[in-house]
Design a protein around this motif. Sequence first.
Motif, mmCIF file in Angstrom:
data_model
loop_
_atom_site.group_PDB
_atom_site.id
_atom_site.type_symbol
_atom_site.label_atom_id
_atom_site.label_comp_id
_atom_site.label_asym_id
_atom_site.label_seq_id
_atom_site.Cartn_x
_atom_site.Cartn_y
_atom_site.Cartn_z
ATOM 1 N N ARG A 182 29.586 32.094 42.794
ATOM 2 C CA ARG A 182 28.673 32.855 41.947
ATOM 3 C C ARG A 182 27.641 31.908 41.339
ATOM 4 N NH1 ARG A 182 28.873 32.696 36.672
ATOM 5 N NH2 ARG A 182 30.449 31.445 35.633
ATOM 6 N N GLN A 188 25.225 34.200 32.898
ATOM 7 C CA GLN A 188 26.322 34.136 33.878
ATOM 8 C C GLN A 188 26.322 35.406 34.727
ATOM 9 O OE1 GLN A 188 29.270 33.411 30.646
ATOM 10 N NE2 GLN A 188 29.912 31.655 31.930
ATOM 11 N N PRO A 227 27.817 37.757 38.076
ATOM 12 C CA PRO A 227 29.104 38.002 38.746
ATOM 13 C C PRO A 227 29.113 37.443 40.160
ATOM 14 C CG PRO A 227 27.758 39.978 38.784
ATOM 15 C CD PRO A 227 26.997 38.978 37.957
ATOM 16 N N GLU A 237 25.250 40.659 42.469
ATOM 17 C CA GLU A 237 24.445 39.961 41.459
ATOM 18 C C GLU A 237 23.094 40.654 41.246
ATOM 19 O OE1 GLU A 237 23.241 36.746 44.915
ATOM 20 O OE2 GLU A 237 24.759 36.264 43.422
ATOM 21 N N ALA A 262 23.479 43.133 38.519
ATOM 22 C CA ALA A 262 23.560 42.464 37.221
ATOM 23 C C ALA A 262 22.174 42.064 36.728
ATOM 24 C CB ALA A 262 24.466 41.246 37.329
ATOM 25 N N ASP A 283 26.651 36.907 29.188
ATOM 26 C CA ASP A 283 27.685 37.014 30.224
ATOM 27 C C ASP A 283 27.593 38.381 30.903
ATOM 28 O OD1 ASP A 283 29.921 36.998 31.791
ATOM 29 O OD2 ASP A 283 31.281 36.260 30.235
ATOM 30 N N ARG A 342 29.251 38.927 33.879
ATOM 31 C CA ARG A 342 30.275 38.917 34.926
ATOM 32 C C ARG A 342 31.067 40.221 34.984
ATOM 33 N NH1 ARG A 342 33.203 33.367 33.476
ATOM 34 N NH2 ARG A 342 32.729 34.202 31.379
ATOM 35 N N ASP A 343 31.180 40.927 33.873
ATOM 36 C CA ASP A 343 31.844 42.232 33.850
ATOM 37 C C ASP A 343 30.753 43.302 33.866
ATOM 38 O OD1 ASP A 343 33.187 44.586 33.345
ATOM 39 O OD2 ASP A 343 34.455 43.739 31.765
ATOM 40 N N PRO A 344 30.674 44.102 34.928
ATOM 41 C CA PRO A 344 29.585 45.085 35.023
ATOM 42 C C PRO A 344 29.630 46.169 33.943
ATOM 43 C CG PRO A 344 31.195 45.434 36.757
ATOM 44 C CD PRO A 344 31.551 44.139 36.101
#
Length: 304
Positions: free
Chosen positions: A236, A248, A250, A254, A257, A279, A281-283
């Motif tokens: 990633r 950051q 995911p 991506e 995101a 962050d 990384r968690d959608p």
Amino acid sequence: MPAAMRGESRGAAKPRAKAPANSKSSPRARKPGASYAPGKLGAVRGAGLSPWGALLAAVGVVGVALVVTLSTGHRAEKLAGGAGAAVGGQLAGVGFRLKTVHVEGASAMATPDILRAAGVYRDDPMLRLDLEQIRQRVEAVGWVKEARVVRLLPDTLVLAVVERRQLAVWQHNGRSYVIDETGRVIPEADPGRFARLPLIVGAGANEAAAAILPEVAARPRLAERTEALIRVDGRRWDLRMKDGSLVQLPAVDEGAALIQLEQLDQRSRILELGFERIDLRDPSVVAVRPRDGVLPGQLVANGA
């Protein structure tokens, strides 16, 4: 009386011509071969023909040489090579020598490396240039994706190339490289001269850059604030921003995101608020950390 007539007839007969003392000079005794080609071209040159006239004469000589070659069995290759060398040498004498090399399709930075790799020199005989070998040497240059070599008689060589598109500067193990869109390093390119290219960092970043860089470039506000893209664990990306903050992304999707980040920035100017970390990384949530680092990570549900 008849006898006298016969005697006079013998006396009046013309003497037969004597055979030549040296049988090697007889046309029948000459062995087939290509050694006569230089003589014929020399005669052409002495006649004051132009280089193109000499070329036409050379074509005739080569044609005769091929006929002779077909009748010589195992000596065919040797004779053909001799004829070609003789013709090339003689044509060089009447002006068929290299004077100009044109490089097409290459940048100013790539052109000197391409010319060096071609390995040709002024006054090289034009017909002795091996175009296939020249093409292979040019395509071995890191700048070059593919090449075509064209000989323009009497004195010009054209090197038509397709240059590799420079995609990014890649930092890895303390060194910097310019890479193309396939992730291949261009060894001749000086990274210091490509400040306009995006910077990518980390193992495997060169191979994955072609997928992420267009996504970032499509968002000008994000692109102009991004200092570098950092490859994390080979799976990633993190975006290091010019103000020191970190975005950051995911490991999968991506692009989604980045759309989420763009929408959030349009509503709240999140890229200008000075967060230490964003962050994605968690959608389902966007977690942000203030720059002072005192407060725990703040959750912004669904990007709200």
